[in-house]
Each structure stands twice: as structure tokens, then as C-alpha cells.
Design a protein around this motif. Structure first.
Motif, mmCIF file in Angstrom:
data_model
loop_
_atom_site.group_PDB
_atom_site.id
_atom_site.type_symbol
_atom_site.label_atom_id
_atom_site.label_comp_id
_atom_site.label_asym_id
_atom_site.label_seq_id
_atom_site.Cartn_x
_atom_site.Cartn_y
_atom_site.Cartn_z
ATOM 1 N N LYS A 5 0.853 -1.191 0.000
ATOM 2 C CA LYS A 5 0.000 0.000 0.000
ATOM 3 C C LYS A 5 0.881 1.231 0.000
ATOM 4 O O LYS A 5 1.638 1.443 0.952
ATOM 5 C CB LYS A 5 -0.904 0.009 1.239
ATOM 6 N N THR A 64 -2.209 2.469 7.091
ATOM 7 C CA THR A 64 -1.944 1.459 8.128
ATOM 8 C C THR A 64 -2.322 2.046 9.488
ATOM 9 O O THR A 64 -2.361 3.262 9.651
ATOM 10 C CB THR A 64 -0.447 1.066 8.186
ATOM 11 N N GLN A 112 1.049 4.990 8.556
ATOM 12 C CA GLN A 112 1.276 5.424 7.181
ATOM 13 C C GLN A 112 0.012 6.107 6.672
ATOM 14 O O GLN A 112 -1.093 5.597 6.851
ATOM 15 C CB GLN A 112 1.651 4.251 6.289
ATOM 16 N N THR A 165 -7.757 -2.270 12.495
ATOM 17 C CA THR A 165 -7.042 -3.004 11.457
ATOM 18 C C THR A 165 -7.582 -2.587 10.094
ATOM 19 O O THR A 165 -8.724 -2.136 9.961
ATOM 20 C CB THR A 165 -7.219 -4.531 11.612
ATOM 21 N N ASP A 208 -5.172 -5.585 3.560
ATOM 22 C CA ASP A 208 -3.995 -5.267 2.748
ATOM 23 C C ASP A 208 -4.297 -4.326 1.591
ATOM 24 O O ASP A 208 -3.385 -3.723 1.024
ATOM 25 C CB ASP A 208 -3.380 -6.549 2.166
#
Lengths: 333, 333
Positions: free
Chosen positions: A2, B193, B303, B206, B209
Motif C-alpha cells: 500500500k 496502516t 502510514q 485493522t 492489505d
């Protein structure tokens, strides 16, 4: 994977375009071939400094273009050396008649391509000298290089040599200062996580959930050993000892202590590291006179850090303190 | 959880000790209660600025203590408001007789604890005014707050109000400027993230992906929607539109464009984002006159990034350009 990117093949071009949009007051950008030059370069009569290397280590090198530091930076593809062409073009663009210093991190590709560019520039009548930075004490003869790798100490070489050029030193003198900085600077790093090169799409190595890599290279090259994670203070002690022993730094020395984030490390962790590193130097009778903390030589989103120690003398301290005005380092002007 | 820490319960104390060791030229630190004050505070006759909030957002707020910005910063535990005690102590320590402005991000805990501290300081004869920052257009009434959240726009409030205090404005005038900055500033973020709070040891949320969270809060609070990852330009367009529509910003406006990294984002990605954001504003006839790119208001190692746009007028531009000398923002002096 990502990432905030569009096309993995256009990461560098688009990032450089964004850098130009954000910092047009400091730099001008050539897009073909790609290099970042100081605004209003060349400066007649001033020695020009050119550095560069693979992208993915930002703010190195583009973030250090400006007054008191670099005249040009040449970004290659991510983790890949720029070819001689853009290095030559940048060298020609910023030469102000007083010659150009190439500051090159010790990776085989960078060394060869800067050398070719220097030869071509010399053939065009430009006086070029080169200093190779190899501050990493972790390993000799690594994945990408013969001898030691050049890592975060490069920032100190670029800052101090840039100040020497700004005060009017000639090419031989600027090269001598850069060489001297490299000779009194030692670094070593540690990785907690790998990073993902955009065009590769996968991590170049893996670490277990409880593992760290001691002596990591800035492209994820192997270091000295892979160990179970320890408290921060123990990790600092583990990488500071070989740094101190290598020069060696000794009781009575005054130093610059630089804690560098590898890109993905929270700032609180960098300061926890700094705290122990400063304390451990003090225990050895070494005085921290100057400091730098932050993400300056990174490996994309890698979590981890490196510690760099530079032995100071009055001249190096004065050149470090001299005004600088770049995107990533700015003070005193 | 892999982090460069010793004891999860001592992260803030040790990081602040490291900050003191690194930046003793700019700040002095009180360790009990914990706050970071500008060196040689109080400044007689100058309005003092105090901010603070949970740790984990560094360099906010400690990195902004110094000439032309904050007089003190009060770090709470990670992602947890400081109690009134250290806020009161910091307020008393930096009051130079001209009053103190509290700059508070709009989270319920911060607002209540700063209010209590302000009441106690007033009882001690200190003139305190408060500005609440609520620049995040993503959501109203989030996990930790009623109304909008305060995010990266806080940096702009602290810089510009700090410059107003430095030029000698009185408390009412500094408070008015801070309120004005907040009123013309809008932000929104996106997370790729989550992050891990040290004493929790696990991510607070969470993401799959291929998922990103649009409108993320700086503590990982939910945003507007969770979507599949898109090219960077599409993500920028998706979060810039609500920012522009909210004020609204209009053709002919001059703005400051601030692309903020959330802590774990490589710098190349921030500049790819900046490129598209500047382009998208230009398409609307909005001129980017000032810029800021980097990790300024973070969420540990998260991120992602946020975009902040502030509408400029001549006075705000002049105050933005005024000299500042802090650990994280420094120019012109």
C-alpha cells in the motif's frame, strides 16, 4: 503493497515535480534529464557541490539543495544510481567557473557513474574533484559496494563542505574539508522492519516479529547480525560501541551526535535513542556539543534508525553553525 | 510490537529527556510535572502561548516551542490528554504578565483539562484566553470529541499566533488571530496502516492489505469511509474536494497548502500527494502562495497523510513568513 503512488515507474518523476511545486523558492528542476538545482545557479566564482544517488532516501539529496549546502542533487530511480548523463548535466548547469565537488556515497554504481560524469565534465573544461563518503562501520564489502558504505554521515559532509564553499574556499580546500568530515565521522544503523521498493512490490528482506537487523544498510542490505529485539538502551549501546571504538572517539572529544530515522520510526523513539546515546557518550567522557535528530537519510518506510558521531574541532563547528537554507535543513539566515 | 523503547510506561518521560538533551539551546524541561518551556521563559510583557495534548503526534507540540511560536508544550501520555496540573504549571511558568493563550485541539479531554487549568490560573491572577482548533472536515462528533476534531491545522495556528505574540500584540489580539487562522483552515486525512500505542501493544484498528481509511483521525478514530486503495491522485482528489467545499475556498483565493505525513509515510509519497493537490487547487483557480510538506502532526508510525488548506491574506502571510526558531520549524532568523 500500500503506497500513495500512481504508477510505480513514475514515482521519482512525480515526487520531483511535487518537490518543485513545493520549493520553487529554493530550487529549479530539470525534468529531462532529472536533477534539482539551486535557484539562480550557477553562482559565479563559488565552488559548486553536486551529490546524488538512488531515490528512496529523501530528504537526501534534493532536500539539501540551497544556500550553504548543495548546488545540485541528482536522483536516480529508487535505490538505483543515476546514470552519468544527468550527473554531467547537473555538473555543467551549476559550475560557476570555480569547479565542482562531487559528493558520492560509496556504492559501486554511484562511484562509477559519478566518475564517468566527472571525466566527461573534465573533458569539457570543468574542474571536478570527488569525495567518497564511507561512514558506515557495520560491514566491509557489502551487497552493493566494495569497502564501507556511505550512509547518514553524508548529510554532515554536504552541510560542512557547503558552508566552506559559501565562505569562498577554493575547490581543493572544499574537497579537503569534505574529506576531513568523512574521516572523523562514523555511523551504524538498525532496522526493525524492511521496506518495499515500489517497482519491486515486495520487501527486499523479511524480519520475524521479534527480530531486528543490526548494522542494516540503507537499501536493506544485510548488516552484522540478526538478533531478538531488546530494550532501546541495549540496542543503542550495541551500535554505539563499534562507532566509538572505530575512530576511535576518546575522552575529551567534542562531538556532533546525529540520530537519524530510517523513515517509518515515530519521533518519540528517536528521542529515546538520543537520550541513551548522549548518556553513553558522556559515560566515556565525550561531550555532545552539537545535535541533529530526525529523518534525514531514509529507506522509504523502513522502521529503524542510525547513529552518527562526528568529532568536532573549532572550524568544523563553525561551518556546521553557518547559515543554511534548504527544504530539509534551515537555520541562521 | 517492535519499537525502539525501554518501558512502555516510560515512553513520554524518556522521549522528553532525549528532547531536552538534543535541544537544550531552545528549551528547558520540567520533569515533574512534565512540560517543555521556551529557554529563558517567561518573557516579560509578551503574551505567552501554551499548547499540549496526548503524546504520539510529535513534533507537535514540543517541537514547536521556541522563538516565534509556543512558550510551552504539555505532553500527556500517548494519545491521552495531560491533566490540569502540568497545564497549570506550564501556564504559570511562562506567563510574563501579558497573559497566556491556550491553544487546544478539540478533543473532550483536552478541552476539559485546559479549561480547568485556565480557571485555576485565573484564580491566581493570570489572564488566560483559549482558542479551540477544529479544522478536520472529515466527521462531526467523533470517538473522542463533540464537534470537529483538531488536526494538522494546529501547526498553522501555533505558528501565526506565535508570530503575532512576538511582534507585541496583546492577548485579545493574539487570540483573535488564532481564531481567525482556525476559521480559514480546513484539513482531512487518510490512513494506509494503523499504529500501535506502546502501552496497548496492539493496533487500535485493522485495515485489510488493500484498504485505506478516508477521513482518519490522528488517534486512529474512524473517518468517513473505508475503501479499496486507489492511485494517489484519486485519493488526493477524494479528500481535497470536501476541504475546498467546506470553507468554501474559491477561485482567486491565495492559500497555504500543507501536506502532512502521519509518521510512517516515505517523503517521496508526500511529494506525489503535494503535486496533485497543488494541481487540483490550480484547476479551481486557487493559487498556492505558501507551502509546508513533512511530518508535523503524526500518529506514531501510521502510514498516511493529511492535507490542510489555509486561506491567506496579507497579514496572515506576513505572520507565516516571520522568523521562527524551534526544533521542528525554523527559518528567517
Amino acid at each position: 503493497m500500500k503506497k500513495l503512488i500512481n504508477d510505480p515507474r513514475r514515482v521519482v518523476e512525480e515526487a520531483v515535480a511535487g518537490f518543485e511545486a513545493a520549493h520553487g523558492d529554493l530550487v529549479t528542476v530539470s525534468h529531462d534529464p532529472i536533477y534539482i538545482a539551486r535557484k539562480n545557479a550557477p553562482r559565479q566564482g563559488k565552488v559548486a557541490l553536486v551529490s546524488g544517488g538512488g531515490s528512496g532516501h529523501e530528504p537526501l539529496h534534493g532536500g539539501f539543495v540551497g544556500f550553504g549546502m548543495l548546488d545540485a542533487a541528482v536522483p536516480g530511480p529508487v535505490f538505483t544510481s543515476p546514470t552519468p548523463d544527468p550527473i554531467l548535466a547537473a555538473t555543467k548547469a551549476v559550475d560557476g567557473g570555480a569547479g565542482v565537488l562531487h559528493i558520492v556515497k560509496n556504492y559501486t554504481g554511484d562511484v562509477l557513474n559519478f566518475e564517468t560524469a566527472a571525466d566527461l565534465a573534465s573533458a569539457d573544461g570543468i574542474d571536478v574533484q570527488t569525495v567518497i563518503v564511507d561512514d558506515d562501520v557495520a560491514v566491509k564489502d557489502s551487497l552493493y559496494t566494495a569497502g564501507r558504505r556511505g550512509v547518514a554521515g553524508t548529510v554532515l559532509v554536504e552541510k560542512i563542505a557547503g558552508a566552506a564553499a559559501e565562505r569562498g574556499d577554493d575547490l581543493a580546500a572544499v574537497a579537503a574539508i569534505a574529506t576531513r568530515v568523512n574521516s572523523v565521522t562514523r555511523s551504524m544503523g538498525v532496522a526493525l522492519t524492511p521496506c518495499v521498493v515500489p517497482h519491486a512490490g515486495e520487501p527486499s528482506f523479511t524480519l520475524a516479529d521479534d527480530e531486528i537487523e543490526i548494522g542494516i544498510g540503507i537499501h536493506g542490505e544485510p548488516g552484522r547480525e540478526r538478533i531478538k529485539i531488546e530494550p532501546a538502551d541495549a540496542i543503542v549501546d550495541r551500535i554505539l560501541a563499534p562507532i566509538v571504538d572505530d575512530l576511535p572517539f576518546a575522552s575529551g572529544d567534542r562531538v556532533l551526535l546525529f540520530v537519524n530515522g530510517l523513515g517509518g520510526t515515530p519521533q518519540v523513539e528517536l528521542y529515546i535513542v538520543f537520550r541513551r546515546a548522549a548518556e553513553a557518550l558522556a559515560e566515556r567522557g565525550i561531550t555532545v556539543s552539537r545535535t541533529l535528530v530526525g529523518n534525514f537519510v531514509t529507506s522509504l518506510e523502513m522502521q529503524g534508525m542510525s547513529i552518527t558521531v562526528m568529532k568536532l574541532d573549532d572550524e568544523l563547528k563553525e561551518l556546521w553553525d553557518a547559515p543554511v537554507e534548504t527544504a530539509a535543513l534551515r537555520w541562521g539566515r
